[in-house]
Write a protein that holds these residues in place. Structure first.
Motif, PDB file in Angstrom:
ATOM      1  N   THR A   1      21.339   3.681  53.213  1.00  0.00           N
ATOM      2  CA  THR A   1      22.850   4.031  53.113  1.00  0.00           C
ATOM      3  C   THR A   1      23.065   4.231  51.364  1.00  0.00           C
ATOM      4  O   THR A   1      22.435   3.536  50.813  1.00  0.00           O
TER       5      THR A   1
ATOM      6  N   LEU B   1      22.194   7.963  55.657  1.00  0.00           N
ATOM      7  CA  LEU B   1      23.284   7.780  56.386  1.00  0.00           C
ATOM      8  C   LEU B   1      24.319   8.286  55.969  1.00  0.00           C
ATOM      9  O   LEU B   1      24.601   8.079  54.784  1.00  0.00           O
TER      10      LEU B   1
ATOM     11  N   ARG C   1      28.753   9.269  56.329  1.00  0.00           N
ATOM     12  CA  ARG C   1      30.137   8.826  56.893  1.00  0.00           C
ATOM     13  C   ARG C   1      30.793  10.448  57.402  1.00  0.00           C
ATOM     14  O   ARG C   1      31.924  10.558  57.354  1.00  0.00           O
TER      15      ARG C   1
ATOM     16  N   TRP D   1      27.218   7.359  60.421  1.00  0.00           N
ATOM     17  CA  TRP D   1      27.826   5.928  60.449  1.00  0.00           C
ATOM     18  C   TRP D   1      29.237   6.001  60.057  1.00  0.00           C
ATOM     19  O   TRP D   1      29.612   6.785  59.199  1.00  0.00           O
TER      20      TRP D   1
ATOM     21  N   TYR E   1      30.345   1.446  63.532  1.00  0.00           N
ATOM     22  CA  TYR E   1      29.635   2.350  64.182  1.00  0.00           C
ATOM     23  C   TYR E   1      28.538   2.972  63.584  1.00  0.00           C
ATOM     24  O   TYR E   1      28.510   3.379  62.253  1.00  0.00           O
ATOM     25  N   VAL E   2      27.293   2.951  64.121  1.00  0.00           N
ATOM     26  CA  VAL E   2      25.888   3.859  63.554  1.00  0.00           C
ATOM     27  C   VAL E   2      25.472   4.359  64.655  1.00  0.00           C
ATOM     28  O   VAL E   2      25.103   4.002  65.696  1.00  0.00           O
ATOM     29  N   ASP E   3      25.018   5.569  64.480  1.00  0.00           N
ATOM     30  CA  ASP E   3      24.156   6.286  65.667  1.00  0.00           C
ATOM     31  C   ASP E   3      22.661   5.771  65.755  1.00  0.00           C
ATOM     32  O   ASP E   3      22.012   6.226  64.811  1.00  0.00           O
TER      33      ASP E   3
ATOM     34  N   ALA F   1      23.273  -2.879  64.346  1.00  0.00           N
ATOM     35  CA  ALA F   1      22.649  -1.937  64.792  1.00  0.00           C
ATOM     36  C   ALA F   1      21.141  -1.982  64.710  1.00  0.00           C
ATOM     37  O   ALA F   1      20.525  -1.697  65.789  1.00  0.00           O
TER      38      ALA F   1
END
Length: 297
Positions: free
Chosen positions: A9, A33, A35, A46, A52-54, A99
């Motif tokens: 990230t 990651l 946004r 994410w 939220y994170v895929d 996550a």
């Protein structure tokens, strides 16, 4: 580390982009990651504000490096921006750690980038990782920030908190602003110049993050800062030496307080922080002194 799949990230930031380049140069598969909806094969969506994170995009990752967060020196510290600073770190770390904890096979390690702001103003006293948290806004943010990784720790993931100092680089951060000023011969000490700055070259920052990924014995807080903190007066002198420019223009403390608001206290504050655990674990700095770090940048 053998060839691995590593999620990052803050991959577009100063440190994150340098880390991604370094990892990919050594053949690692890096997932970034972002946004927004993912559009490239190496992206995972994410949204820290929504926690939220895929999660599907993190399946198969061996390690995660979490560096995202709003810049503390980007704007004047209004109450709204202080909330953004806190939320970007605490919510972001919560989202990532939850996550990872939800995965059937979580990664072995999470390196969570935090900050030397944890210690607050240490004056002229040298401190290492055994020191308690300081007082004030940034220390309180750092305490919450690190605590937000608890779900990852509870899931059995090794979590290392990379408490990073001021990164010496031309491309961004505090030094990204200093280089043009000093290069124009307009630099000078800040306040009385006696406050300690704990710095680290961008090269050593990336190397230290990779050291944390590779060193299984390192968990908990690890200070990422060069072994010889220097005062702002010494930084000013070193910038003048390396850039071969005069440094005649001190910045009065009162002017900083007007310009920066609450953030001025951190600019004028002193942090003399030592990388105890990093050195004990065998890490070798390529640029341990302020002159070497400035030249490297």
């Amino acid at each position: 580390m053998q060839r691995s799949r590593i999620a990052v990230t803050g991959a577009s930031g100063l440190i994150g982009s340098a880390l991604v380049r370094s990892l990919r140069a050594d053949g690692h598969d890096v997932v970034r990651l972002v946004r927004r909806p993912a559009v490239a094969a190496d992206e995972v969506e994410w949204d820290p504000k929504r926690l939220y994170v895929d999660v599907a995009g993190l399946v198969g990752c061996d390690a995660v490096v979490h560096l995202a967060g709003a810049g503390v020196g980007e704007r004047r510290w209004t109450e709204a921006y202080k909330k953004e600073i806190r939320d970007s770190r605490v919510l972001g770390t919560t989202a990532i750690s939850q996550a990872l904890a939800s995965l059937a096979e979580p990664p072995k390690v999470l390196v969570c980038g935090t900050a030397l702001g944890y210690y607050g103003d240490t004056g002229s006293s040298a401190v290492d990782e055994s020191a308690p948290a300081g007082e004030g806004f940034l220390p309180s943010v750092c305490v919450e920030w690190e605590a937000a990784a608890a779900p990852a720790e509870e899931a059995g993931i090794r979590v290392a908190y990379a408490r990073t100092g001021l990164v010496v680089a031309r491309q961004g951060g505090a030094w990204g602003r200093l280089f043009p000023i000093f290069g124009a011969g307009l630099g000078g000490r800040i306040g009385d110049g006696r406050q300690y700055w704990s710095f680290i070259s961008l090269h050593d920052e990336v190397a230290a993050l990779r050291h944390l990924l590779d060193t299984e014995s390192l968990s908990g807080p690890v200070n990422l800062t060069a072994p010889e903190p220097v005062t702002n007066r010494e930084v000013t002198a070193a910038m003048g030496r390396v850039l071969r420019r005069p440094t005649p223009f001190p910045v009065p403390a009162a002017a900083l307080r007007v310009a920066l608001g609450d953030f001025a206290a951190d600019v004028l504050g002193s942090q003399r922080v030592l990388p105890g655990r990093l050195l004990e674990s065998g890490f070798a700095f390529a640029f341990p002194t302020i002159d070497e770090s400035i030249r490297a940048a």
